[in-house]
Design an enzyme around this catalytic site. Structure first.
Site, PDB file in Angstrom:
ATOM      1  N   LYS A 302       0.841  -1.191   0.000  1.00 50.33           N
ATOM      2  CA  LYS A 302       0.000   0.000   0.000  1.00 50.33           C
ATOM      3  C   LYS A 302       0.876   1.241   0.000  1.00 50.33           C
ATOM      4  O   LYS A 302       1.863   1.317   0.714  1.00 50.33           O
ATOM      5  CB  LYS A 302      -0.906   0.012   1.235  1.00 50.33           C
ATOM      6  CG  LYS A 302      -2.041  -0.982   1.199  1.00 50.33           C
ATOM      7  CD  LYS A 302      -2.916  -0.835   2.421  1.00 50.33           C
ATOM      8  CE  LYS A 302      -4.096  -1.790   2.376  1.00 50.33           C
ATOM      9  NZ  LYS A 302      -4.956  -1.667   3.582  1.00 50.33           N
ATOM     10  N   GLU A 387     -19.255  -9.275   8.807  1.00 48.50           N
ATOM     11  CA  GLU A 387     -20.344  -8.617   9.525  1.00 48.50           C
ATOM     12  C   GLU A 387     -21.327  -9.618  10.135  1.00 48.50           C
ATOM     13  O   GLU A 387     -21.806  -9.415  11.258  1.00 48.50           O
ATOM     14  CB  GLU A 387     -21.094  -7.670   8.582  1.00 48.50           C
ATOM     15  CG  GLU A 387     -20.264  -6.502   8.087  1.00 48.50           C
ATOM     16  CD  GLU A 387     -19.466  -6.796   6.835  1.00 48.50           C
ATOM     17  OE1 GLU A 387     -18.822  -5.873   6.315  1.00 48.50           O
ATOM     18  OE2 GLU A 387     -19.500  -7.964   6.373  1.00 48.50           O
ATOM     19  N   ARG A 415     -25.535  -6.286   5.855  1.00 49.19           N
ATOM     20  CA  ARG A 415     -24.976  -7.598   5.536  1.00 49.19           C
ATOM     21  C   ARG A 415     -25.165  -8.585   6.686  1.00 49.19           C
ATOM     22  O   ARG A 415     -24.976  -9.785   6.506  1.00 49.19           O
ATOM     23  CB  ARG A 415     -23.497  -7.461   5.191  1.00 49.19           C
ATOM     24  CG  ARG A 415     -23.217  -6.363   4.174  1.00 49.19           C
ATOM     25  CD  ARG A 415     -21.766  -6.286   3.789  1.00 49.19           C
ATOM     26  NE  ARG A 415     -21.461  -7.241   2.734  1.00 49.19           N
ATOM     27  CZ  ARG A 415     -20.267  -7.398   2.191  1.00 49.19           C
ATOM     28  NH1 ARG A 415     -19.248  -6.679   2.629  1.00 49.19           N
ATOM     29  NH2 ARG A 415     -20.061  -8.268   1.238  1.00 49.19           N
TER      30      ARG A 415
END
Length: 647
Positions: A302, A387, A415
């Site tokens: 990243k 989730e 979700r």
């Protein structure tokens, strides 16, 4: 402009001082308007293109804001995929999609990057209506393998020869949906390539020349053909094929984490350096010739090439506008965001309530939980992008006498809705949902707008649903929810509130009671959550009564009835879909008492609201003070016959 470093360690400017390198000179990039043009470049030119593309991404995001670290990390991977595969005929599905800026730039949207995430501009995520190269709309995690598998199966059914590729991050691989899709893909033997973009080094061993060579070897046709021939012969000899298969896994496993993915029916290849075009392009070219489920593991970094983002990829995950030479400046002072208010409350309450535990589905920073995770590590649980598991895990904790707080974005709780009903609400367990990003969120747009939570929460028995008008009320609601003996949710918006001073952490609210904030005549405005401020401003202009309703469920029906009996028009205001929202609850309460009354419902219309500046978006749907005033005046002038109105 800060200088860039190529994957090889060489500076793209040939080692000159960074001031000498002018990133505005995009010699190759300016000539690329279609991925087909990439395929005319040689390897040296592709490396130069990668440097230019990385510089352009940084320059663009610095001017508009948006996701940065993830996009700097996918530059070479994007170039390699579009160079090897015949896009858009071959389908690429980007998981989440916050890493697709290089993809957008190379697929004809370079000039529109200046409009990124702005009203009327291009989206920060893939969108099918935006480009034929955006084969599937994404913004939530872990959907890519399922979608790409569907495309691969459809191609097979229609007799079409195309490759389907899912690019998924290592964080997204923590979600159950990704593994459900892999299990199905392995069984279907579809021509599917899953590219694991491992940018946290969370799975892989260090990548070097040996593993890059091994990846090219394992993806080659000679190895693949030899493997199939060996399988055909050895399966005729009892026990020999299984022995050979395990031996192969053992050899692979010495240098790669292959076993898990092989068990799903994929041919595992990698890990390889995701910033090395000399490794990526030949490996992808080899894989393109193979059939059946393939799994390529690439390791990226990243923030690659921009040292500030490399050193702090979280801070540069989704920055606003900034000067690339100076980097992001830490904001000092100013009003705290609701997420920070929640984080402070969490730490204070944990100090007085030993039963409190907190859960996040991989959103520690976004939900304001960094301080809590450091001060109470044994009572902090990051379950990854899971989730559904987060909700049921909280239910299990609650069964044993703890008081779990689930910090979750409004759109992410969607979700885990089945688990909320089946595992929490039916058993009436004391789980508190700290529901961040309620309402319009701005640049992230429709995929992240919390427009449906009132509706999907208030229909569930045993639920208490609260919406604070300011920071102090948010703290009191969180404390109220934590003390309830059943499930509850406190739904608050993104960003800072009006600046109300916080009270003591033990302060609570009377359950299901709103409050009058202004006495007026003719019109009573019932405001929910953050809509209180514009409602009060409109109330001043209209000389209207304004109530802060506080609770969506249980609704203060007595207050609604009292206001209905004293005013000719009831107006409900919510930063939520009108259909099924808090205004609908008010209409239901009036009907239950046999009251026929004129009601004007103000909220989000029955369409998905796009990305852009949040204040401008609210004004565009009439949810600023002027819009509320305008709608009320129009309703007062309208025929009195209409009982329920929505502009």
């Amino acid at each position: 402009m800060t200088a860039f470093t190529h994957a090889s360690g060489e500076r793209p400017d040939g080692g000159r001082a960074s001031a000498d390198y002018n990133p505005a000179m995009y010699e190759l990039l300016n000539a690329i308007n279609d991925p087909a043009e990439l395929r005319t470049l040689d390897r040296r030119e592709l490396k130069q293109l990668a440097d230019e593309l990385r510089a352009f991404v940084l320059e663009s995001v610095a001017q508009t804001g948006g996701h940065l670290s993830s996009n700097l990390g996918t530059v070479e991977l994007t170039i390699a995929l579009h160079t090897v595969f015949d896009t858009p005929e071959d389908r690429i599905v980007w998981d989440v999609g916050h890493q697709t800026y290089p993809h957008k730039i190379l697929t004809g949207r370079r000039e529109r990057m200046k409009t990124l995430r702005q009203l009327g501009g291009i989206s920060g995520f893939p969108r099918r209506s935006e480009s034929v190269y955006d084969t599937f709309g994404t913004a939530h995690s872990s959907t890519s393998i399922s979608a790409a598998l569907g495309m691969a199966v459809a191609a097979r059914m229609r007799g079409e020869q195309r490759k389907c590729i899912a690019v998924i991050g290592d964080g997204a691989m923590s979600a159950g949906m990704a593994f459900e899709a892999m299990n199905n893909a392995g069984a279907s033997e579809a021509d599917l390539l899953v590219v694991l973009n491992d940018n946290e080094m969370s799975i892989s061993q260090p990548v070097g020349a040996l593993t890059n060579y091994l990846a090219r070897l394992l993806s080659g046709r000679i190895y693949s053909s030899a493997r199939r021939a060996s399988e055909h012969i050895l399966k005729r000899v009892p026990g020999f094929w299984e022995l050979a298969r395990r031996a192969e896994e053992h050899v692979k496993g010495m240098v790669t984490p292959s076993t898990l993915f092989e068990e799903f029916g994929f041919n595992y290849i990698g890990p390889i350096d995701g910033h090395d075009l000399d490794a990526l392009i030949p490996t992808l070219a080899n894989i393109k010739k193979l059939s059946g489920p393939q799994f390529l593991h690439v390791v990226t970094r990243k923030g690659q090439g921009y040292k500030l983002a490399e050193d702090d990829p979280i801070a540069y995950h989704g920055p606003g506008k900034f000067d690339p030479a100076e980097g992001i400046k830490k904001s000092g002072g100013g009003r705290p965001t609701y997420s920070q208010v929640f984080g402070d409350w969490l730490c204070e309450m944990a100090g007085v309530e030993p039963r409190l535990v907190a859960i996040t589905p991989a959103m520690r920073e976004g939900s304001g939980m960094v301080r809590y995770s450091e001060e109470f590590p044994e009572r902090y649980f990051d379950v990854g992008i899971a989730e559904q598991h987060a909700v049921t895990f909280a239910a299990g904790l609650a069964c044993e006498g703890l008081r779990p707080v689930v910090a979750i974005y409004s759109t992410f709780l969607q979700r885990g809705y089945d688990q909320l009903i089946h595992d929490v609400a039916i058993q009436n367990l004391p789980v508190l949902f700290a529901l961040d990003r309620g309402g319009l969120v701005g640049g992230d747009g429709a995929t992240h707008n919390g427009a449906f939570d009132f509706a999907f929460l208030r229909t569930v028995p045993n639920m208490t649903v609260m919406a604070p008008a300011d920071e102090a009320e948010c703290r009191r609601m969180l404390s109220t929810g934590l003390r309830l003996d059943g499930p509850s949710a406190v739904r608050y918006p993104r960003g800072a509130g009006p600046g109300a001073a916080p009270g003591a952490v033990e302060e609570t609210l009377e359950h299901g009671r709103g409050e009058l904030r202004r006495e007026g005549r003719r019109v009573a405005i019932l405001a929910f959550g953050a809509m209180l401020a514009p409602a009060l401003a409109a109330g001043e202009a209209l000389d209207a009564t304004v109530a802060n309703m506080r609770f969506v469920k249980p609704l203060d029906a007595a207050l609604v009835e009292r206001l209905a009996n004293k005013h000719e028009l009831i107006v409900t205001v919510e930063e939520h879909a009108v259909m099924g929202g808090a205004g609908s609850a008010v209409c239901e309460a009036l009907a239950a008492r046999g009251l026929e009354h004129r009601v004007l419902l103000l909220g989000l219309p029955d369409r998905f609201i796009d990305h852009g500046d949040a204040a401008k978006l609210l004004a565009s749907v009439g949810l600023d003070a002027r819009g509320i005033e305008r709608a009320v005046r129009a309703a007062l002038e309208a025929p009195a016959a209409a009982l329920h109105e929505q502009p």
